[in-house]
Design a protein around this motif. Structure first.
Motif, PDB file in Angstrom:
ATOM      1  N   ALA A 183      74.026  34.931  53.312  1.00 37.59           N
ATOM      2  CA  ALA A 183      74.386  35.614  52.065  1.00 37.59           C
ATOM      3  C   ALA A 183      74.140  37.106  52.241  1.00 37.59           C
ATOM      4  O   ALA A 183      73.050  37.520  52.655  1.00 37.59           O
ATOM      5  CB  ALA A 183      73.562  35.067  50.912  1.00 37.59           C
ATOM      6  N   LEU A 184      75.147  37.908  51.929  1.00 41.74           N
ATOM      7  CA  LEU A 184      75.018  39.358  52.052  1.00 41.74           C
ATOM      8  C   LEU A 184      74.633  39.972  50.713  1.00 41.74           C
ATOM      9  O   LEU A 184      74.893  39.413  49.649  1.00 41.74           O
ATOM     10  CB  LEU A 184      76.337  39.952  52.553  1.00 41.74           C
ATOM     11  N   LYS A 185      74.021  41.130  50.769  1.00 43.20           N
ATOM     12  CA  LYS A 185      73.518  41.794  49.574  1.00 43.20           C
ATOM     13  C   LYS A 185      74.654  42.265  48.668  1.00 43.20           C
ATOM     14  O   LYS A 185      75.747  42.595  49.147  1.00 43.20           O
ATOM     15  CB  LYS A 185      72.654  43.002  49.969  1.00 43.20           C
ATOM     16  N   ALA A 216      70.463  47.608  59.380  1.00 40.52           N
ATOM     17  CA  ALA A 216      69.117  47.730  58.798  1.00 40.52           C
ATOM     18  C   ALA A 216      69.126  47.425  57.309  1.00 40.52           C
ATOM     19  O   ALA A 216      68.121  46.949  56.761  1.00 40.52           O
ATOM     20  CB  ALA A 216      68.574  49.132  59.043  1.00 40.52           C
ATOM     21  N   GLU A 217      70.244  47.708  56.643  1.00 35.82           N
ATOM     22  CA  GLU A 217      70.350  47.412  55.205  1.00 35.82           C
ATOM     23  C   GLU A 217      70.138  45.928  54.944  1.00 35.82           C
ATOM     24  O   GLU A 217      69.348  45.532  54.073  1.00 35.82           O
ATOM     25  CB  GLU A 217      71.732  47.839  54.702  1.00 35.82           C
ATOM     26  N   GLU A 218      70.841  45.097  55.697  1.00 36.84           N
ATOM     27  CA  GLU A 218      70.719  43.653  55.491  1.00 36.84           C
ATOM     28  C   GLU A 218      69.442  43.098  56.119  1.00 36.84           C
ATOM     29  O   GLU A 218      68.883  42.112  55.635  1.00 36.84           O
ATOM     30  CB  GLU A 218      71.939  42.946  56.085  1.00 36.84           C
ATOM     31  N   TYR A 238      78.097  43.976  61.462  1.00 33.65           N
ATOM     32  CA  TYR A 238      76.725  44.475  61.497  1.00 33.65           C
ATOM     33  C   TYR A 238      75.922  44.055  60.271  1.00 33.65           C
ATOM     34  O   TYR A 238      74.701  43.869  60.362  1.00 33.65           O
ATOM     35  CB  TYR A 238      76.726  45.992  61.685  1.00 33.65           C
ATOM     36  N   ARG A 239      76.584  43.886  59.147  1.00 36.81           N
ATOM     37  CA  ARG A 239      75.868  43.337  57.984  1.00 36.81           C
ATOM     38  C   ARG A 239      75.392  41.923  58.296  1.00 36.81           C
ATOM     39  O   ARG A 239      74.235  41.560  58.021  1.00 36.81           O
ATOM     40  CB  ARG A 239      76.774  43.325  56.756  1.00 36.81           C
ATOM     41  N   GLU A 240      76.277  41.128  58.872  1.00 39.12           N
ATOM     42  CA  GLU A 240      75.906  39.749  59.177  1.00 39.12           C
ATOM     43  C   GLU A 240      74.851  39.684  60.276  1.00 39.12           C
ATOM     44  O   GLU A 240      73.964  38.824  60.239  1.00 39.12           O
ATOM     45  CB  GLU A 240      77.148  38.957  59.576  1.00 39.12           C
ATOM     46  N   LEU A 241      74.928  40.582  61.250  1.00 41.29           N
ATOM     47  CA  LEU A 241      73.888  40.627  62.276  1.00 41.29           C
ATOM     48  C   LEU A 241      72.521  40.897  61.652  1.00 41.29           C
ATOM     49  O   LEU A 241      71.514  40.270  62.013  1.00 41.29           O
ATOM     50  CB  LEU A 241      74.215  41.702  63.316  1.00 41.29           C
ATOM     51  N   GLY A 242      72.474  41.833  60.723  1.00 36.98           N
ATOM     52  CA  GLY A 242      71.216  42.137  60.049  1.00 36.98           C
ATOM     53  C   GLY A 242      70.720  40.986  59.219  1.00 36.98           C
ATOM     54  O   GLY A 242      69.520  40.639  59.238  1.00 36.98           O
ATOM     55  N   ALA A 243      71.647  40.347  58.486  1.00 34.09           N
ATOM     56  CA  ALA A 243      71.251  39.225  57.631  1.00 34.09           C
ATOM     57  C   ALA A 243      70.792  38.032  58.465  1.00 34.09           C
ATOM     58  O   ALA A 243      69.827  37.339  58.100  1.00 34.09           O
ATOM     59  CB  ALA A 243      72.426  38.831  56.737  1.00 34.09           C
TER      60      ALA A 243
END
Length: 751
Positions: free
Chosen positions: A203-205, A100-102, A144-149
């Motif tokens: 691109a990740l945060k 959810a963050e990304e 999971y970061r990449e999934l969100g992004a």
């Protein structure tokens, strides 16, 4: 469990740069297949299912497909699926927070769920379905970061296409895409977004812009759990479902000579009494009934003549004597140069320390006993249970039923605790439930069945943390310099004979037995191991080998400090030195010291400090505790009044879950020190049956607990297990100060 740790070590040896999923998968197939042969092939198929993923471009692998993990309803409700099984460690919320963050989702509208045995939900670092080793967040953080992004990028692309504008002109925040004076909620765009190409790169945060990660956050399931509405594996109820309870032999592996089921079948609600094959070659009976109570009553009415011939009847008293004798002679040399030191200097050392430690079998005693529901049909099988290894379990069930893996539907349920008990390499309890379903179909009963174990069943059926004996001979000088440390461990192997033997057993030594020895202290140690074969089923248990190695290391180091008149904290810092590898140990210990007021606060009369620090599963936990003695003579018992924890788990995703895991670990570890907290056997029969004879901590035993986390932006590590190992030795060290008695046995013996 430590599977991931040793897998990566083994891969590094076999291939210095194991960058592809294929190399990792090939290694597992080679190592496991070499040990287990053809019989292991069905269990390896989940790895092969995703083998083609290695050649797919980024964004196209099953573990990278947004549609398998995220769904957004028209009203914006966003469901994030967890690729593991949550059993109280909070990963369903932690992984949702990361995604959810990304995604820039509206957190108030995020819900959670679970994946299944499909290739999408394998551990991306392991190439298999696994919840264990405190690796859930650690191994899936970037995933999971990449999934969100990727999901966010696809939502923006869908909006840009609908509005005929450039994606770069749009932004996404709090569940809404906006730009050029127009806005659209994620729910409005999701169907179109799924038709967009999955971005290869995203691109990740920057961590400095995180809104969710690192913030104390309540679990998404807290309301359901606290109100009793949360459903667990034991709660599954299908239309027409029967309940089954099993009567097992009193000694592991035994069979039946004969049985009389007339009285059982006369009980109202009992449908059938059926012979079934059980784990480890045993034979038993399943009572099939309309509900648990008639099934239990039917079981109680059974008359069985057991055949105990040919199976070892273990006696704990005799076993301990044998272990102690074995510990007096060297065993198999533990692999690793750190365990092969020349210890001849012990003989001429000015100071010597000799110690023997005893650790009992322990039951996992998870809050929810084992349960598994099976809906077996001619061409399919649906499984409802809290499984830590759904892929392995799927293949075992396929082999048992003759069905194809794709005909097995694994519905992973929330687990009411586990501590490793729901990750059995043999798929023991699932195959037991399937055996019951098969017997029912053979008897003409074509209906779903839920196999349920009572607390007593769970306590007596296995599996257990192995009984273990340590013996140490240490030589040191007046300055506390260790000149030689000769150490032996006697313990059953928990992985020999399992699919994990290939990369967890080296030179005959099970790595789970020796983990936690020596580090972070640079001492000359010679370590050897005996692995006796005993007719008691054993399994990994929360923090695995560190449950005993941490106690041994941290109490012995403390004794050397006291013997040489050095402060226990200062002595530990001295032994760790300035080695960068141990910077996290020093930071965690110093944080616990500073926050506790160690050495600065004046303690109440009759109280004492205790200290311990230990790394397990790549996270470090240090405890500074305050304890006192209550009562006199034989009635005297230790009371832990305060616990201050210093935790280094790198980036902390959710401080609340870290705090909860440490607090739970403290209470669980207190239990292991309490009189009677052990599993013992006499004539092959487990003597304990419930919490009345395996006492657990109560509210009054719970100390004041303060958890402090070392700030870090390094990739996160796990916290499900590391809080457990250092608590008991910290308490033991305080007891030694208070009473002069050295705790050499678990549970503690003060008399």
């Amino acid at each position: 469990m430590i599977i991931d740790k040793y897998l990566h070590q083994a891969l590094a040896t076999a291939n210095p740069t194991p960058t592809s999923t294929t190399s990792r998968r090939r290694f597992i197939k080679a190592s496991v297949g070499g040990v287990m042969g053809i019989a292991a092939v069905p269990m390896l198929t989940p790895l092969a299912q995703a083998q083609n993923a290695a050649v797919l471009p980024p964004g196209q692998k099953p573990t990278e497909t947004p549609g398998a993990f995220v769904s957004i309803a028209a009203d914006g409700t966003t469901t994030v699926l967890c690729n593991r099984m949550d059993m109280g460690q909070g990963i369903e919320t932690a992984l949702a927070m990361i995604l959810a963050e990304e995604l820039e989702a509206d957190w108030s509208k995020v819900r959670t769920g679970f994946g299944n045995a499909q290739p999408n939900y394998i551990d991306p670092m392991m190439g298999m379905h696994l919840t264990g080793g405190s690796n859930s967040v650690k191994n899936s953080y970037t995933q999971y970061r990449e999934l969100g992004a990727r999901t966010k990028a696809m939502l923006v692309a869908a909006a840009a296409k609908q509005w005929n504008v450039a994606p770069a002109s749009l932004s996404a925040s709090n569940g809404v895409v906006s730009g050029g004076g127009r806005t659209a909620g994620y729910g409005e765009l999701f169907a179109a977004a799924l038709k967009e190409p999955v971005p290869a790169q995203v691109a990740l945060k920057d961590p400095s812009t995180f809104k969710l990660i690192g913030k104390p956050t309540g679990l998404k399931v807290s309301r359901e759990k606290s109100s009793g509405r949360q459903s667990y594996g034991i709660d599954v109820s299908l239309p027409g479902q029967f309940t089954a309870v099993v009567v097992r032999p009193p000694v592991f592996g035994a069979k039946m000579r004969s049985f009389d089921s007339k009285s059982a079948q006369a009980i109202r609600g009992v449908r059938a009494v059926l012979p079934v094959d059980l784990d480890r070659g045993a034979k038993g009976l399943a009572v099939i009934a309309q509900g648990y109570w008639p099934a239990k009553q039917g079981r109680d009415a059974l008359k069985i003549d057991w055949d105990l011939s040919g199976v070892e009847a273990v006696d704990s008293v005799k076993q301990l004597a044998q272990y102690r004798e074995a510990a007096r002679s060297p065993g198999l040399q533990a692999p690793g140069d750190q365990f092969k030191a020349d210890v001849s200097a012990i003989a001429k050392a000015p100071r010597k320390l000799s110690a023997e430690f005893v650790f009992p079998y322990l039951n996992h005693a998870q809050m929810e006993p084992i349960a598994c529901t099976v809906d077996l049909k001619a061409d399919s099988c649906a499984i409802y249970t809290a499984s830590q290894m759904p892929g392995v379990d799927t293949m075992a069930i396929a082999a048992s039923t003759g069905l194809k893996p794709e005909q097995i539907a694994m519905h992973v349920q929330m687990g009411g605790g586990g501590f490793g008990r729901r990750a059995v390499p043999s798929s023991e309890y699932l195959l037991e439930a399937v055996a019951i379903a098969k017997a029912m179909r053979a008897a003409g009963i074509n209906a779903p069945v839920k196999m349920v174990r009572s607390r007593e069943d769970d306590m007596k059926a296995g599996y257990y943390r192995p009984m273990t004996v340590h013996r140490a001979e240490i030589g040191f000088d007046d300055a506390g310099n260790v000149l030689g440390w000769d150490h032996r461990i006697v313990s059953q192997s928990i992985v020999t004979g399992s699919p994990f033997e290939g990369f967890l057993v080296k030179d005959g030594v099970d790595a789970t037995t020796t983990e936690g020895m020596r580090d972070p202290y640079n001492v000359p140690m010679k370590l050897s191991v005996h692995h006796p074969k005993v007719n008691v089923p054993v399994l990994w248990w929360r923090s695995v080998g560190s449950t005993h190695t941490a106690f041994v290391m941290e109490t012995l180091v403390d004794e050397i400090a006291v013997a040489t008149k050095q402060d226990p904290v200062a002595y530990r810092m001295k032994l760790m030195g300035s080695d960068p590898k141990h910077a996290r140990h020093r930071a965690a210990l110093q944080l616990a010291v500073d926050k506790s007021g160690y050495g600065k606060r004046k303690l109440p009369a009759g109280s004492a400090w205790g200290v311990a620090v230990h790394e397990s599963f790549e996270s470090v936990v240090a405890y500074v505790v305050i304890a006192r003695m209550q009562g006199q003579g034989k009635a005297a018992r230790p009371v832990l009044t305060e616990v201050t924890a210093g935790v280094h788990c790198n980036l902390c995703i959710n401080p609340r879950t870290v705090e909860a895991q440490v607090e739970g670990s403290v209470v669980m570890a207190i239990g292991t020190t309490m009189p009677g907290h052990a599993i013992t056997l006499k004539d092959g029969v487990v003597q304990q049956s419930n919490f009345n004879d395996t006492p657990m901590p109560r509210m009054g035993d719970t100390p004041k607990i303060a958890v402090h986390i070392v700030p870090s932006n390094d990739p996160p590590k796990g916290m499900g297990e590391p809080g457990f190992p250092p608590l008991a030795p910290a308490l033991a060290n305080a007891i030694r100060v208070l009473t002069g008695k050295k705790m050499r046995e678990m549970p503690f013996k003060l008399a």
